[in-house]
Design an enzyme around this catalytic site. Structure first.
Site, PDB file in Angstrom:
ATOM      1  N   HIS A 136       0.719   0.879 -13.135  1.00  0.00           N
ATOM      2  CA  HIS A 136       1.497  -0.304 -13.530  1.00  0.00           C
ATOM      3  C   HIS A 136       2.985   0.085 -13.577  1.00  0.00           C
ATOM      4  O   HIS A 136       3.332   1.141 -14.120  1.00  0.00           O
ATOM      5  CB  HIS A 136       1.032  -0.791 -14.907  1.00  0.00           C
ATOM      6  N   ARG A 139     -16.045 -16.038  -9.875  1.00  0.00           N
ATOM      7  CA  ARG A 139     -15.449 -14.778 -10.331  1.00  0.00           C
ATOM      8  C   ARG A 139     -16.513 -13.678 -10.422  1.00  0.00           C
ATOM      9  O   ARG A 139     -16.293 -12.533 -10.028  1.00  0.00           O
ATOM     10  CB  ARG A 139     -14.806 -15.005 -11.699  1.00  0.00           C
ATOM     11  N   ARG A 175      -5.233  -8.343  -9.264  1.00  0.00           N
ATOM     12  CA  ARG A 175      -6.183  -9.219  -9.957  1.00  0.00           C
ATOM     13  C   ARG A 175      -6.654  -8.549 -11.238  1.00  0.00           C
ATOM     14  O   ARG A 175      -6.844  -7.332 -11.257  1.00  0.00           O
ATOM     15  CB  ARG A 175      -7.409  -9.480  -9.090  1.00  0.00           C
ATOM     16  N   ASP A 195      -9.465  -1.437 -18.973  1.00  0.00           N
ATOM     17  CA  ASP A 195     -10.477  -2.058 -19.831  1.00  0.00           C
ATOM     18  C   ASP A 195     -10.403  -3.557 -19.583  1.00  0.00           C
ATOM     19  O   ASP A 195      -9.805  -3.994 -18.599  1.00  0.00           O
ATOM     20  CB  ASP A 195     -10.281  -1.657 -21.300  1.00  0.00           C
ATOM     21  N   GLY A 204       0.779  -1.238   0.000  1.00  0.00           N
ATOM     22  CA  GLY A 204       0.000   0.000   0.000  1.00  0.00           C
ATOM     23  C   GLY A 204       0.807   1.282   0.000  1.00  0.00           C
ATOM     24  O   GLY A 204       0.313   2.326   0.432  1.00  0.00           O
ATOM     25  N   SER A 205       2.017   1.255  -0.562  1.00  0.00           N
ATOM     26  CA  SER A 205       2.784   2.512  -0.573  1.00  0.00           C
ATOM     27  C   SER A 205       2.155   3.538  -1.520  1.00  0.00           C
ATOM     28  O   SER A 205       2.218   4.748  -1.267  1.00  0.00           O
ATOM     29  CB  SER A 205       4.259   2.264  -0.926  1.00  0.00           C
ATOM     30  N   ASN A 206       1.532   3.076  -2.587  1.00  0.00           N
ATOM     31  CA  ASN A 206       0.831   4.027  -3.472  1.00  0.00           C
ATOM     32  C   ASN A 206      -0.408   4.604  -2.797  1.00  0.00           C
ATOM     33  O   ASN A 206      -0.708   5.786  -2.959  1.00  0.00           O
ATOM     34  CB  ASN A 206       0.458   3.350  -4.802  1.00  0.00           C
ATOM     35  N   ASP A 247      -3.762  -4.810 -18.597  1.00  0.00           N
ATOM     36  CA  ASP A 247      -2.971  -3.576 -18.664  1.00  0.00           C
ATOM     37  C   ASP A 247      -3.002  -2.939 -20.063  1.00  0.00           C
ATOM     38  O   ASP A 247      -1.988  -2.423 -20.544  1.00  0.00           O
ATOM     39  CB  ASP A 247      -1.521  -3.843 -18.227  1.00  0.00           C
TER      40      ASP A 247
HETATM   41  C1  GAR Z   1       3.352  -1.106  -7.447  1.00  0.00           C
HETATM   42  O1  GAR Z   1       4.657  -1.135  -7.997  1.00  0.00           O
HETATM   43  C2  GAR Z   1       2.309  -1.156  -8.537  1.00  0.00           C
HETATM   44  O2  GAR Z   1       2.658  -0.429  -9.686  1.00  0.00           O
HETATM   45  C3  GAR Z   1       2.294  -2.646  -8.840  1.00  0.00           C
HETATM   46  O3  GAR Z   1       2.345  -3.250  -7.574  1.00  0.00           O
HETATM   47  C4  GAR Z   1       3.074  -2.404  -6.681  1.00  0.00           C
HETATM   48  C5  GAR Z   1       2.227  -2.158  -5.452  1.00  0.00           C
HETATM   49  O4  GAR Z   1       2.960  -1.494  -4.473  1.00  0.00           O
HETATM   50  N1  GAR Z   1       1.128  -3.013  -9.566  1.00  0.00           N
HETATM   51  C6  GAR Z   1       1.130  -3.953 -10.505  1.00  0.00           C
HETATM   52  O5  GAR Z   1       2.109  -4.614 -10.798  1.00  0.00           O
HETATM   53  C7  GAR Z   1      -0.228  -4.165 -11.188  1.00  0.00           C
HETATM   54  N2  GAR Z   1      -0.051  -4.881 -12.411  1.00  0.00           N
HETATM   55  P1  GAR Z   1       2.228  -0.797  -3.253  1.00  0.00           P
HETATM   56  O6  GAR Z   1       1.283  -1.857  -2.649  1.00  0.00           O
HETATM   57  O7  GAR Z   1       3.340  -0.459  -2.296  1.00  0.00           O
HETATM   58  O8  GAR Z   1       1.499   0.395  -3.752  1.00  0.00           O
END
Ligand code: GAR
Length: 200
Positions: free
Chosen positions: A107, A63, A89, A139, A13-15, A143
């Protein structure tokens, strides 16, 4: 008026944290954080920020049931749009049809290169000299949706997947709040599957 967003997460969850930290300057609030993984640290980050944090697991559901449960929760919290921030997912047509408003994803590669899992390791294995991160509309593909914005990161000879991922992540933490703010401000326009940013 502030827009309401929902954030879907699966891990650290850093984003999500980058979004939370930038909230004071953005025209939006995070109404709910939902994880498919009960132990995701992102849930703890949401709780610390006073944001409702839900777990909706895929296990034991078809699903379709899982996707409808996620979309239903987002509707219940009346979100205007949804952000996938490390949500691991692939979401299908049921979810996209029922989710309230657009869905955007971050991404860790310069799409359309290196979609899917382990994007940073894919970039290193290919030998690209520049990689980066992309925020795009979701979509039904993996990706593949229209690209809203990207930031480039040079690949160094000394990089391994972890060091590259770390430098890309620094850029993700700048890009995601910026783009989410633009979407909330109504400045992101989708025309013929291409994105234009109003006022740029
Ligand atoms: C991030 O690097 C994000 O871009 C990637 O997972 C990481 C999550 O980090 N997402 C993907 O690869 C989706 N295809 P976070 O949990 O620290 O935000």
């Amino acid at each position: 008026m502030n827009k309401k967003i929902g954030v879907l997460v699966s891990g650290r969850g850093s984003n999500l944290q980058a979004l939370i930290d930038r909230l004071p300057g953005l025209p939006l609030e995070i109404s709910v954080v939902i994880s498919d993984v009960p132990t995701a640290f992102a849930l703890e980050r949401a709780r610390r920020a006073g944001i409702p944090a839900l777990v909706i697991e895929a296990g034991g559901k078809s699903r379709q049931e899982f996707e409808l449960a996620l979309a239903g929760a987002l509707c219940q919290y009346e979100v205007d749009f949804t952000v996938l921030a490390g949500f691991m997912r692939l979401m299908g047509p049921q979810f996209l049809a029922q989710a309230p408003g657009p869905v955007i994803n971050i991404h860790p590669a310069l799409l359309p290169a290196f979609p899917g899992m382990h994007a940073q390791a894919q970039a290193l294995a290919y030998g690209v000299k520049v990689s980066g991160c992309t925020v795009h509309f979701v979509d039904e593909g993996m990706d593949t949706g229209p690209i809203i914005a990207q930031r480039a990161v040079p690949v160094l000879d000394s990089d391994d997947a972890d060091s590259l991922a770390e430098r890309i992540l620094e850029q993700e933490h700048i890009l995601l709040p910026e783009v989410v703010g633009l979407v909330a401000a109504g400045r992101v326009v989708l025309e013929n599957k291409k994105v234009r940013i109003k006022g740029e």
